[in-house]
Design an enzyme around this catalytic site. Structure first.
Site, PDB file in Angstrom:
ATOM      1  N   HIS A 120       0.813  -1.214   0.000  1.00 44.67           N
ATOM      2  CA  HIS A 120       0.000   0.000   0.000  1.00 44.67           C
ATOM      3  C   HIS A 120       0.845   1.262   0.000  1.00 44.67           C
ATOM      4  CE1 HIS A 120      -3.375  -2.667   0.972  1.00 44.67           C
ATOM      5  NE2 HIS A 120      -4.140  -1.688   0.519  1.00 44.67           N
ATOM      6  N   GLY A 121       2.037   1.191   0.531  1.00 50.52           N
ATOM      7  CA  GLY A 121       2.886   2.378   0.531  1.00 50.52           C
ATOM      8  C   GLY A 121       4.238   2.060   1.121  1.00 50.52           C
TER       9      GLY A 121
END
Lengths: 473, 443
Positions: A324-325
């Protein structure tokens, strides 16, 4: 280009659809490919070449893999294809993160730092990388034959409706639709249009409105936030994220339907889940499916004993967080969810619907606290915020929490997020998304959709339109 | 027929989408325009560089956002929803106060936290600026008086100070209020003997006794009727301090009429589908009763409040000319000049009988818009002396590497030569900090 931009809604989409419908069926993939390249190049002209070259390379590597006779050679080609895809992802998404952490370590040891020029992240790389992984692995596993046409393959990877933020469409789910779509059906096109407008409305009228207040609230002094404001803020962010992401997925699914594709659903009322395990079956479903098929099962899944299963689960969620990041907050967020999944599996709380009316709010609170880790990237600030959630300091709610539009929109969002807990809500959902409308119903829904489309256009435009009485000097 | 409904609706959807694009391009349907001033983005021209760095795409998106077909009703529809359902204005410059009163944002800022923060973080610095400006104004008034020109200040009401009871709560108050221009200037004007008329103070004393609105619920300026009565008094004041006679006028009986510009200007600025109506307003007609007397020349320098006077007074019958220097920049009602930079300022100052600096309380921070300093220099120094000072400042700028480097960037951005940018900076310093460069201003 984003779906909720004027250029997409008013120029790109009408021009594309007109061309797409007018050309003979055999040319439609070529039109879709050209449009997708323009769509991507509009926002990232520097990276379109990287995207195309890596996609074409993968196509030929997989072809070679398919032709290979020995299992060893096949495996080698498969590894080469995955290296291209995952290597690009690693470089563009995680190189900065890696160097930052190495530098932090070197600094703490009193050594000099590495010189480094920041790498820019190409938009959508996390999604198209996973799509190409499904193509490589599914072909390697013999689930599908590789595509014959390069155009068809590139269309599968960079098709603009799902290029930027999914849903992650597995190759075997869509292979037939790409090469041989059935002819266009007007009622399908209309249903796609309705779905697109629903998604646009979720994004523009709910997520964006809530998001403006959330940004203001989280942009202030978090240490001074009272507990009530903190819970309203995190509940609002919980709704913003859901309506933003699921709105985008609705738009993508709707666009796909207009073109004759049937993309998989990405959300299924995640906040009515009775456990975190169930939440992950309902939230970003295509990512969950990908993680299960291409990571959890290859790791051994639940076939290698209890503790290994717990370990696999936790690793999958840790990596899911990192996907996600590139930040420690995302890693923690993944680990946080992984812990709950393991605990639920240990205690059997991941099954059944006992004590549903207690478990739904508890799960919701667990998920909300997790979103704090997801949203606030600075870990110190994040911890401050989480402590405010449990400080029991109910002094006074403050602006921007008290804004009437924000509160009303949040109320509407909460109603829609939990509506399927009730039979009426489930009926409404069934009627909205899965019913074949009669002509009279079509007319009514179409009129509402057109009005909502125009209304969203107004919201997108009015938000930063503030003329002066006169120009001042 | 019913079987074809999806096909018909599908085709209609395409037609509607194309219609929006066509309206944006050809404007075939005439649409009620949006109210207010805003900058339209120009049509961007692509180059390889601007395409690759994404700036052309960003400009194109801004251009489309500002020009697409049926944009006006789309904005009005959403604005109406927000206003009707939540009592909010989508125009960030307009704030809905209590009881439906509308305020311009900067008046609310001025009331709650002082606009000083737009200029400086340091209250003492601002107080010093006010003091210097007031001293220079007194000096300029005296110099002009000796040359036969009457300069005076008119302080007009800010809605925040006249009707504070309708202001919205101070939700966004984050700073300690700083010095307010109105409070400081009125004190300093009295201290240095600057001639001024305080209409705000007068309105505060009469606001509960008059039968008409001094400022309307939906407007940001003084009401037409209040402006008319006030200017009648201002003209008497001018005669008393100046001497150049002004023709007498007679005001008629007040009467109710449809709402005129700008009594509903903030409501118009909300850009709604249905503009909120202003409660009935009163108006009064003005008649010149003696056309035999001479007509003095009037220059008005200030903010937009003077528009009300131009709507209600037969200025052509009262003054030889009425040149309106809008924020000391654009000139209205002067057939020969569009901008104050085009003027032969010494001659202009000598020709005028009256110069009125007219600012509302919220705009006093920019009193004169550099007119005071520039005029003083022109009256006290010859062109050669001014050029010598300018040359000195330019030489100083050229000797400062950092300054020069910044100006190189600025010149490149503005598309002007470096020499021009240096002269511009020198002129700016001379106008804003004249006391540092011209000794006679400190006497």
């Amino acid at each position: 280009m984003v779906f909720s931009s004027h250029i997409f809604l008013l120029y790109f989409l009408p021009a594309f659809l007109l061309l797409y419908f007018l050309v003979p069926a055999k040319w439609r993939n070529a039109v879709l490919l050209a449009a997708s390249v323009i769509f991507y190049a509009w926002g990232a002209p520097d990276f379109v070449l990287v995207l195309l070259v890596s996609t074409v390379a993968n196509f030929y590597i997989v072809k070679a893999m398919d032709k290979a006779q020995s299992r060893k050679t096949k495996r080698m080609w498969c590894a080469a294809a995955l290296t291209v895809s995952l290597g690009l992802l690693a470089w563009f998404k995680y190189a900065n993160f890696f160097v930052d952490n190495v530098n932090a370590l070197l600094t703490s040891l009193g050594l000099g730092v590495m010189g480094w020029t920041k790498v820019l992240l190409p938009i959508g790389i996390s999604f198209f990388t996973f799509q190409s992984v499904t193509y490589v692995v599914d072909t390697y596993r013999g689930v599908n034959r590789p595509m014959k046409s390069l155009v068809d393959y590139v269309v599968y990877i960079i098709m603009f409706p799902q290029l930027i933020a999914g849903p992650i469409v597995r190759y075997n789910e869509i292979a037939d639709q790409i090469s041989a779509r059935r002819r266009l059906r007007w009622d399908e096109c209309l249903q796609g249009f309705y779905r697109f407008v629903i998604g646009l409305s979720k994004k523009v009228l709910i997520a964006d409105v809530i998001g403006r207040s959330v940004d203001m609230a989280l942009g202030g002094d978090l240490a001074a936030m009272d507990t009530g404001s903190a819970w309203i803020t995190i509940a609002a962010y919980t709704m913003q994220l859901y309506f933003d992401f699921s709105g985008y997925s609705d738009m993508a699914i709707g666009l796909g339907r207009i073109m004759g594709f049937k993309f998989p659903e990405n959300f299924n009322n995640p906040y009515v889940s009775t456990s975190v395990t169930e939440f992950w079956r309902r939230w970003h479903i295509t990512l969950g499916t990908f993680m299960r098929n291409y990571l959890y099962i290859p790791l051994g899944g639940n076939r290698s004993g209890l503790w290994r299963t717990y370990f696999n689960l936790w690793v999958v969620f840790l990596l899911s967080g990192l996907w996600h990041g590139a930040g420690w907050n995302f890693v923690l967020w993944g680990a946080y969810h992984g812990i709950f999944l393991v605990v639920e599996r240990m205690t059997g709380l991941n099954k059944g619907e006992r004590l549903k009316w207690l478990r739904v709010p508890v799960t919701f609170v667990v998920v909300m606290v997790g979103w704090a880790l997801f949203r606030i990237e600075d870990l110190g600030q994040c911890w401050t915020f989480i402590t405010r959630l449990f400080a029991f300091d109910f002094t006074s709610l403050q602006f921007p929490i008290l804004d009437a539009q924000f509160l009303t929109t949040l109320g509407v969002a909460l109603i829609f997020a939990f509506i399927t807990l009730f039979p009426f809500g489930r009926k409404l959902q069934q009627w909205t998304f899965y019913t074949e409308y009669r002509p009279a119903q079509h007319i009514a829904v179409w009129a509402v959709a057109c009005i909502m489309f125009f209304f969203c256009l107004g919201a997108l435009t009015a938000t930063d339109f503030s003329p002066f009485i006169y120009f001042r000097f | 027929m019913m079987r074809n409904v999806p096909k018909i609706l599908g085709i209609m959807t395409m037609v509607l989408l194309l219609l929006v694009a066509a309206q944006g391009e050809w404007h075939f349907k005439r649409i009620r325009p949006l109210t207010g001033a805003y900058v339209m983005d120009p049509i961007p021209r692509p180059t390889l560089k601007t395409i690759m760095d994404g700036s052309w795409q960003a400009q194109t998106e801004r251009y489309i956002k500002g020009s697409f077909g049926f944009r006006e009703p789309a904005i009005r529809l959403y604005n109406q929803y927000v206003y009707s359902c939540y009592g909010k204005s989508m125009n960030k410059g307009v704030i809905v106060g209590r009881d439906g009163y509308l305020y311009e944002r900067y008046f609310v800022e001025d009331y709650y936290e002082s606009r000083m923060y737009r200029y400086t973080e340091n209250p003492d610095e601002l107080k010093h600026k006010f003091e210097m400006e007031a001293k220079r104004l007194a000096q300029l008034q005296e110099l002009l008086r000796e040359r036969g020109t009457t300069l005076f200040v008119v302080i007009l009401p800010g809605k925040d100070m006249l009707y504070p009871e309708h202001l919205p709560p101070a939700d966004t108050l984050t700073r300690t209020p700083g010095p307010r221009a109105y409070t400081e200037y009125t004190r300093l004007f009295n201290q240095y003997g600057v001639r001024y008329v305080d209409i705000l103070d007068w309105f505060l004393t009469i606001r509960d006794s008059v039968t008409y609105d001094l400022m309307t619920q939906n407007g940001t300026h003084w009401s037409n009727i209040a402006a008319t009565y006030a200017f009648d008094s201002i003209m008497r004041y001018m005669q008393n301090i100046g001497g150049a006679p002004i023709r007498p006028v007679q005001l008629g009986q007040p009467y109710y009429d449809y709402t005129r510009e700008p009594d509903n200007d903030l409501a118009e600025l909300l850009n709604l589908v249905v503009t909120p109506g202003q409660p009935p307003c009163q108006y009064v007609n003005v008649r010149v009763t003696d056309n035999t007397q001479g007509k003095p020349g009037l220059i008005v320098l200030g903010d937009s409040f003077f528009w009300n006077i131009t709507y209600n007074f037969p200025l052509d019958s009262l003054f030889r000319y009425t040149h309106y220097w809008f924020y000391n920049n654009t000139i209205y009602f002067d057939p020969e000049h569009d901008n104050t930079s085009q003027l032969d300022m010494r001659k202009t100052l000598d020709d005028a009988d009256y110069i009125m600096l007219s600012y509302c309380s919220g705009q006093l921070y920019d009193l004169g818009n550099e007119f005071i300093g520039k005029s003083l220099i022109l009256l006290l120094y010859s062109d050669e002396e001014i050029q010598a000072v300018r040359d000195t400042i330019c030489a100083h700028i050229r000797s400062d590497e950092n300054w020069l480097h910044n100006l190189e960037e600025k010149a490149a951005n503005e598309g002007i030569s470096l020499d021009k940018a240096i002269v511009n900076d020198a002129n700016y310093l001379m106008a804003t900090r004249p006391e540092e460069y011209f000794d006679k201003l400190n006497q």
